[in-house]
Design an enzyme around this catalytic site. Structure first.
Site, PDB file in Angstrom:
ATOM      1  N   ALA A  89     -22.354 -13.602  40.850  1.00 49.23           N
ATOM      2  CA  ALA A  89     -22.632 -13.766  42.279  1.00 49.23           C
ATOM      3  C   ALA A  89     -21.372 -14.058  43.091  1.00 49.23           C
ATOM      4  O   ALA A  89     -21.280 -13.673  44.253  1.00 49.23           O
ATOM      5  CB  ALA A  89     -23.661 -14.881  42.483  1.00 49.23           C
ATOM      6  N   PHE A  90     -20.408 -14.711  42.479  1.00 51.33           N
ATOM      7  CA  PHE A  90     -19.168 -15.042  43.190  1.00 51.33           C
ATOM      8  C   PHE A  90     -18.431 -13.785  43.649  1.00 51.33           C
ATOM      9  O   PHE A  90     -17.740 -13.794  44.661  1.00 51.33           O
ATOM     10  CB  PHE A  90     -18.267 -15.886  42.274  1.00 51.33           C
ATOM     11  CG  PHE A  90     -17.127 -16.546  42.979  1.00 51.33           C
ATOM     12  CD1 PHE A  90     -17.319 -17.709  43.703  1.00 51.33           C
ATOM     13  CD2 PHE A  90     -15.847 -16.017  42.914  1.00 51.33           C
ATOM     14  CE1 PHE A  90     -16.263 -18.340  44.349  1.00 51.33           C
ATOM     15  CE2 PHE A  90     -14.784 -16.633  43.560  1.00 51.33           C
ATOM     16  CZ  PHE A  90     -15.001 -17.803  44.282  1.00 51.33           C
TER      17      PHE A  90
ATOM     18  N   VAL B 130     -28.372 -17.548  40.866  1.00 49.40           N
ATOM     19  CA  VAL B 130     -27.515 -18.664  40.472  1.00 49.40           C
ATOM     20  C   VAL B 130     -28.473 -19.802  40.138  1.00 49.40           C
ATOM     21  O   VAL B 130     -29.195 -20.286  41.007  1.00 49.40           O
ATOM     22  CB  VAL B 130     -26.540 -19.070  41.594  1.00 49.40           C
ATOM     23  CG1 VAL B 130     -25.628 -20.192  41.124  1.00 49.40           C
ATOM     24  CG2 VAL B 130     -25.725 -17.869  42.055  1.00 49.40           C
ATOM     25  N   ILE B 131     -28.480 -20.174  38.872  1.00 50.40           N
ATOM     26  CA  ILE B 131     -29.418 -21.178  38.392  1.00 50.40           C
ATOM     27  C   ILE B 131     -28.648 -22.442  38.035  1.00 50.40           C
ATOM     28  O   ILE B 131     -27.666 -22.402  37.292  1.00 50.40           O
ATOM     29  CB  ILE B 131     -30.203 -20.645  37.178  1.00 50.40           C
ATOM     30  CG1 ILE B 131     -30.953 -19.356  37.584  1.00 50.40           C
ATOM     31  CG2 ILE B 131     -31.162 -21.701  36.638  1.00 50.40           C
ATOM     32  CD1 ILE B 131     -31.566 -18.601  36.431  1.00 50.40           C
TER      33      ILE B 131
ATOM     34  N   THR C 292     -23.378 -28.539  34.996  1.00 47.75           N
ATOM     35  CA  THR C 292     -22.081 -28.779  35.638  1.00 47.75           C
ATOM     36  C   THR C 292     -22.169 -28.468  37.123  1.00 47.75           C
ATOM     37  O   THR C 292     -23.172 -27.964  37.607  1.00 47.75           O
ATOM     38  CB  THR C 292     -20.986 -27.887  35.000  1.00 47.75           C
ATOM     39  OG1 THR C 292     -21.258 -26.527  35.343  1.00 47.75           O
ATOM     40  CG2 THR C 292     -20.955 -28.049  33.481  1.00 47.75           C
TER      41      THR C 292
ATOM     42  N   HIS D 161     -20.723 -26.131  38.623  1.00 48.39           N
ATOM     43  CA  HIS D 161     -20.453 -24.706  38.820  1.00 48.39           C
ATOM     44  C   HIS D 161     -21.434 -24.085  39.819  1.00 48.39           C
ATOM     45  O   HIS D 161     -21.049 -23.305  40.684  1.00 48.39           O
ATOM     46  CB  HIS D 161     -20.559 -24.000  37.460  1.00 48.39           C
ATOM     47  CG  HIS D 161     -20.189 -22.564  37.485  1.00 48.39           C
ATOM     48  ND1 HIS D 161     -21.113 -21.555  37.379  1.00 48.39           N
ATOM     49  CD2 HIS D 161     -18.978 -21.959  37.595  1.00 48.39           C
ATOM     50  CE1 HIS D 161     -20.495 -20.391  37.417  1.00 48.39           C
ATOM     51  NE2 HIS D 161     -19.209 -20.605  37.553  1.00 48.39           N
TER      52      HIS D 161
ATOM     53  N   ARG E 146     -39.758 -16.309  41.716  1.00 45.36           N
ATOM     54  CA  ARG E 146     -39.319 -15.658  42.947  1.00 45.36           C
ATOM     55  C   ARG E 146     -38.962 -14.186  42.749  1.00 45.36           C
ATOM     56  O   ARG E 146     -38.605 -13.504  43.694  1.00 45.36           O
ATOM     57  CB  ARG E 146     -38.139 -16.422  43.539  1.00 45.36           C
ATOM     58  CG  ARG E 146     -38.573 -17.756  44.140  1.00 45.36           C
ATOM     59  CD  ARG E 146     -37.412 -18.707  44.338  1.00 45.36           C
ATOM     60  NE  ARG E 146     -37.822 -19.950  44.953  1.00 45.36           N
ATOM     61  CZ  ARG E 146     -38.428 -20.955  44.334  1.00 45.36           C
ATOM     62  NH1 ARG E 146     -38.713 -20.849  43.041  1.00 45.36           N
ATOM     63  NH2 ARG E 146     -38.756 -22.068  44.963  1.00 45.36           N
TER      64      ARG E 146
END
Length: 181
Positions: free
Chosen positions: A77-78, A102-103, A107, A109, A148
């Site tokens: 995703a970044f 993004v789950i 951390t 992150h 979702r």
């Protein structure tokens, strides 16, 4: 986003408002002739695939031809904002739909990736004027991401694709938008 019954726009609001104002702009969902990019993240790719399937269903419902849809994959995703920017400035598409998941993990992150992805995609659309839709799930668990991305009307990929068509149609009404300015 999925509205709750309490927060959803009541049916008929747009029609009722039209009689109370001089001009109202609402985007249509007729996607005939539109070209769209689907930028997809391979990280959490099983969820992304479900979002893509939902997006393709949404585009079909808007009469967008499959030949006018260009999927492209990035590692995570970044990286979505850079690919979205390339499509947006290329002139080859009318809108960009970015899909991924993004789950949250153990951390920090998650916080960096989700926030920077959203900020980057927002910047691309504001800098280029091309609709870039944030169809990236940001969830606390895999179960939430799977919920979702179900193969039904609630799929966030489907909603994102329809949003892209609606935004293109709204922004293409130049004469109406010029009159508002």
């Amino acid at each position: 986003m999925i509205s709750t019954d309490e927060s959803a726009l009541p049916a008929g609001t747009e029609e009722a408002l039209a009689g109370q104002v001089g001009r109202q702009l609402v985007g249509a969902t007729d996607g005939r002739g539109l070209r769209l990019a689907l930028c997809a993240s391979r990280f959490n790719g099983g969820v992304t695939r479900r979002l893509i399937e939902g997006a393709l269903g949404g585009l079909a419902a808007c009469a967008v031809q499959r030949a006018d849809v260009t999927p492209a994959w990035v590692p995570g995703a970044f990286e979505l904002p850079l690919l979205a920017q390339r499509f947006a400035v290329s002139g080859s598409v009318d809108a960009v739909v970015c899909l991924g998941a993004v789950i949250r993990g153990e951390t920090g992150h998650y916080d960096f990736v989700a926030g920077q992805c959203a900020a980057g995609l927002q910047r691309v659309q504001l800098d280029t004027g091309v609709p870039v839709v944030f169809g990236v799930l940001t969830t606390d668990s895999l179960d939430q991401a799977l919920e979702r991305s179900l193969p039904d009307e609630t799929n966030r990929g489907r909603h994102s694709a329809i949003t892209a068509v609606e935004m293109v149609r709204l922004l293409s009404a130049e004469s109406d938008l010029a009159a508002v300015s």
